[in-house]
Motif scaffolding. Sequence first.
Motif, PDB file in Angstrom:
ATOM      1  N   VAL A   1      -7.721  -1.144  -2.616  1.00 62.58           N
ATOM      2  CA  VAL A   1      -7.710  -2.516  -1.855  1.00 62.58           C
ATOM      3  C   VAL A   1      -7.408  -3.437  -2.923  1.00 62.58           C
ATOM      4  O   VAL A   1      -6.401  -4.357  -2.459  1.00 62.58           O
ATOM      5  CB  VAL A   1      -9.107  -2.900  -1.165  1.00 62.58           C
ATOM      6  CG1 VAL A   1      -8.845  -4.119  -0.446  1.00 62.58           C
ATOM      7  CG2 VAL A   1      -9.211  -1.674  -0.111  1.00 62.58           C
TER       8      VAL A   1
ATOM      9  N   LYS B   1       2.613   1.091   7.791  1.00 61.57           N
ATOM     10  CA  LYS B   1       2.835  -0.295   7.884  1.00 61.57           C
ATOM     11  C   LYS B   1       3.928  -0.976   7.512  1.00 61.57           C
ATOM     12  O   LYS B   1       4.990  -0.423   6.943  1.00 61.57           O
ATOM     13  CB  LYS B   1       1.879  -0.710   6.590  1.00 61.57           C
ATOM     14  CG  LYS B   1       0.326  -0.687   6.859  1.00 61.57           C
ATOM     15  CD  LYS B   1      -0.441  -1.221   5.642  1.00 61.57           C
ATOM     16  CE  LYS B   1      -1.870  -1.449   5.950  1.00 61.57           C
ATOM     17  NZ  LYS B   1      -2.468  -0.162   5.836  1.00 61.57           N
TER      18      LYS B   1
ATOM     19  N   PRO C   1      -9.351   0.756  17.015  1.00 63.17           N
ATOM     20  CA  PRO C   1      -9.185   0.599  15.434  1.00 63.17           C
ATOM     21  C   PRO C   1      -8.132  -0.479  15.341  1.00 63.17           C
ATOM     22  O   PRO C   1      -7.089  -0.774  16.141  1.00 63.17           O
ATOM     23  CB  PRO C   1      -8.672   2.011  15.074  1.00 63.17           C
ATOM     24  CG  PRO C   1      -8.255   2.583  16.208  1.00 63.17           C
ATOM     25  CD  PRO C   1      -9.188   2.187  17.542  1.00 63.17           C
ATOM     26  N   ASP C   2      -8.009  -1.043  14.148  1.00 61.81           N
ATOM     27  CA  ASP C   2      -6.958  -1.905  13.723  1.00 61.81           C
ATOM     28  C   ASP C   2      -5.600  -1.463  13.849  1.00 61.81           C
ATOM     29  O   ASP C   2      -4.987  -2.395  14.153  1.00 61.81           O
ATOM     30  CB  ASP C   2      -7.211  -2.233  12.109  1.00 61.81           C
ATOM     31  CG  ASP C   2      -8.172  -3.266  11.809  1.00 61.81           C
ATOM     32  OD1 ASP C   2      -9.028  -4.018  13.059  1.00 61.81           O
ATOM     33  OD2 ASP C   2      -8.654  -3.505  10.903  1.00 61.81           O
ATOM     34  N   HIS C   3      -5.366  -0.215  13.427  1.00 63.19           N
ATOM     35  CA  HIS C   3      -4.109   0.114  13.745  1.00 63.19           C
ATOM     36  C   HIS C   3      -3.278   0.131  15.093  1.00 63.19           C
ATOM     37  O   HIS C   3      -2.031  -0.021  15.095  1.00 63.19           O
ATOM     38  CB  HIS C   3      -3.539   1.802  12.972  1.00 63.19           C
ATOM     39  CG  HIS C   3      -4.478   2.678  13.798  1.00 63.19           C
ATOM     40  ND1 HIS C   3      -3.985   3.371  15.071  1.00 63.19           N
ATOM     41  CD2 HIS C   3      -5.595   3.672  13.810  1.00 63.19           C
ATOM     42  CE1 HIS C   3      -4.896   4.013  15.793  1.00 63.19           C
ATOM     43  NE2 HIS C   3      -5.831   4.188  14.926  1.00 63.19           N
TER      44      HIS C   3
ATOM     45  N   SER D   1       0.748  -1.171   0.100  1.00 62.86           N
ATOM     46  CA  SER D   1      -0.027   0.026  -0.018  1.00 62.86           C
ATOM     47  C   SER D   1       0.779   1.284  -0.042  1.00 62.86           C
ATOM     48  O   SER D   1       0.376   2.421  -0.063  1.00 62.86           O
ATOM     49  CB  SER D   1      -1.018  -0.111   1.317  1.00 62.86           C
ATOM     50  OG  SER D   1      -0.275   0.143   2.592  1.00 62.86           O
TER      51      SER D   1
ATOM     52  N   ASP E   1     -12.335  -7.280   3.831  1.00 62.40           N
ATOM     53  CA  ASP E   1     -11.965  -7.273   2.323  1.00 62.40           C
ATOM     54  C   ASP E   1     -11.652  -8.569   2.076  1.00 62.40           C
ATOM     55  O   ASP E   1     -11.144  -8.719   1.094  1.00 62.40           O
ATOM     56  CB  ASP E   1     -10.833  -6.365   2.268  1.00 62.40           C
ATOM     57  CG  ASP E   1      -9.596  -6.340   3.198  1.00 62.40           C
ATOM     58  OD1 ASP E   1      -9.416  -7.742   3.901  1.00 62.40           O
ATOM     59  OD2 ASP E   1      -8.742  -5.544   3.372  1.00 62.40           O
TER      60      ASP E   1
ATOM     61  N   HIS F   1      -5.776   1.039   4.236  1.00 60.17           N
ATOM     62  CA  HIS F   1      -7.048   1.016   4.802  1.00 60.17           C
ATOM     63  C   HIS F   1      -7.897   2.096   3.981  1.00 60.17           C
ATOM     64  O   HIS F   1      -7.872   3.369   4.283  1.00 60.17           O
ATOM     65  CB  HIS F   1      -6.804   1.575   6.282  1.00 60.17           C
ATOM     66  CG  HIS F   1      -7.788   1.814   7.051  1.00 60.17           C
ATOM     67  ND1 HIS F   1      -8.690   0.692   7.623  1.00 60.17           N
ATOM     68  CD2 HIS F   1      -8.443   2.927   7.692  1.00 60.17           C
ATOM     69  CE1 HIS F   1      -9.566   1.236   8.348  1.00 60.17           C
ATOM     70  NE2 HIS F   1      -9.667   2.466   8.400  1.00 60.17           N
ATOM     71  N   SER F   2      -8.974   1.646   3.463  1.00 59.26           N
ATOM     72  CA  SER F   2      -9.630   2.599   2.391  1.00 59.26           C
ATOM     73  C   SER F   2     -11.057   2.036   2.045  1.00 59.26           C
ATOM     74  O   SER F   2     -11.153   0.887   2.292  1.00 59.26           O
ATOM     75  CB  SER F   2      -8.795   2.817   1.265  1.00 59.26           C
ATOM     76  OG  SER F   2      -9.926   3.430   0.149  1.00 59.26           O
ATOM     77  N   GLN F   3     -12.020   2.774   1.824  1.00 59.53           N
ATOM     78  CA  GLN F   3     -13.363   2.348   1.474  1.00 59.53           C
ATOM     79  C   GLN F   3     -13.336   2.120  -0.119  1.00 59.53           C
ATOM     80  O   GLN F   3     -14.279   1.740  -0.507  1.00 59.53           O
ATOM     81  CB  GLN F   3     -14.474   3.243   1.892  1.00 59.53           C
ATOM     82  CG  GLN F   3     -14.613   3.394   3.410  1.00 59.53           C
ATOM     83  CD  GLN F   3     -15.144   2.243   4.047  1.00 59.53           C
ATOM     84  OE1 GLN F   3     -16.068   1.612   3.616  1.00 59.53           O
ATOM     85  NE2 GLN F   3     -14.338   2.017   5.154  1.00 59.53           N
TER      86      GLN F   3
END
Length: 245
Positions: free
Chosen positions: A182, A143, A238-240, A138, A213, A175-177
């Motif tokens: 993705v 990351k 949150p995931d992070h 990404s 995802d 990390h995106s909509q």
Amino acid sequence: MEHFVTPSNLIGLQQNFSEVQQQITAICQKIGRNPAEIRLLPVTKTLAIEKIEQAYQLGFCSFGENKVLEAKAKYEALQHLPIHWILIGHLQSNKVKYVAKFIDEFHALDSLKLAEKLNHRLLLEQRKIPVFIQVNTSNEHSKFGVEPEQALALIDQCQQFTQFKIIGLMTLAIHSQDAVEVRRCFQTLRVLRDQIQKIYPDVQRLSMGMSGDFEIAIEEGATDIRVGQAIFGARALPDHYYWAE
């Protein structure tokens, strides 16, 4: 925004597992893949021991953990069960000594220094494990992972080590909509795997895709999907937070 149902009992947990497995089957039928090719890896970070025991009762014996010391505590509490512990989060070199004792698989190798320490500690423990190279597809600085163009060189360098075998690549999508962005991450990993396989045929697996995802990941060739919230319910943070170390 994803809505993940937190199961209140074993029946609810079984229902969540079934729904995820049905999604896997449906997407595989749609694209002509065999669902048996996909390993569903329940991610148990932050979960109580009782939840892992419930998942084990439902037939799952491999679990993914992000934090080394949390995984170590769970391993020690559940040694009476034949659980396969998989570390899917970043590993600091000063914690390799713990991992070498009990982790059965590692999905986040990202440097030669870490590889050297891991091999040394595994040798002391007289253990061998399969390993995935983590790739940052990404281009996000937050990351971990090697850049795609560095992955082959790291695999080359790791051929000297005897205590682990590189069997695949792992990534975290952006990390995106935006599903296109993705998907691009997963495509990058698959193309990279295909290129590497020409030199190292045993590098076959693709660890990619999480609760939000994994369907896209399967469409792009995932063999191992790391699913937590879709099975066990939404987490408070949150995931992070869980991926940082």
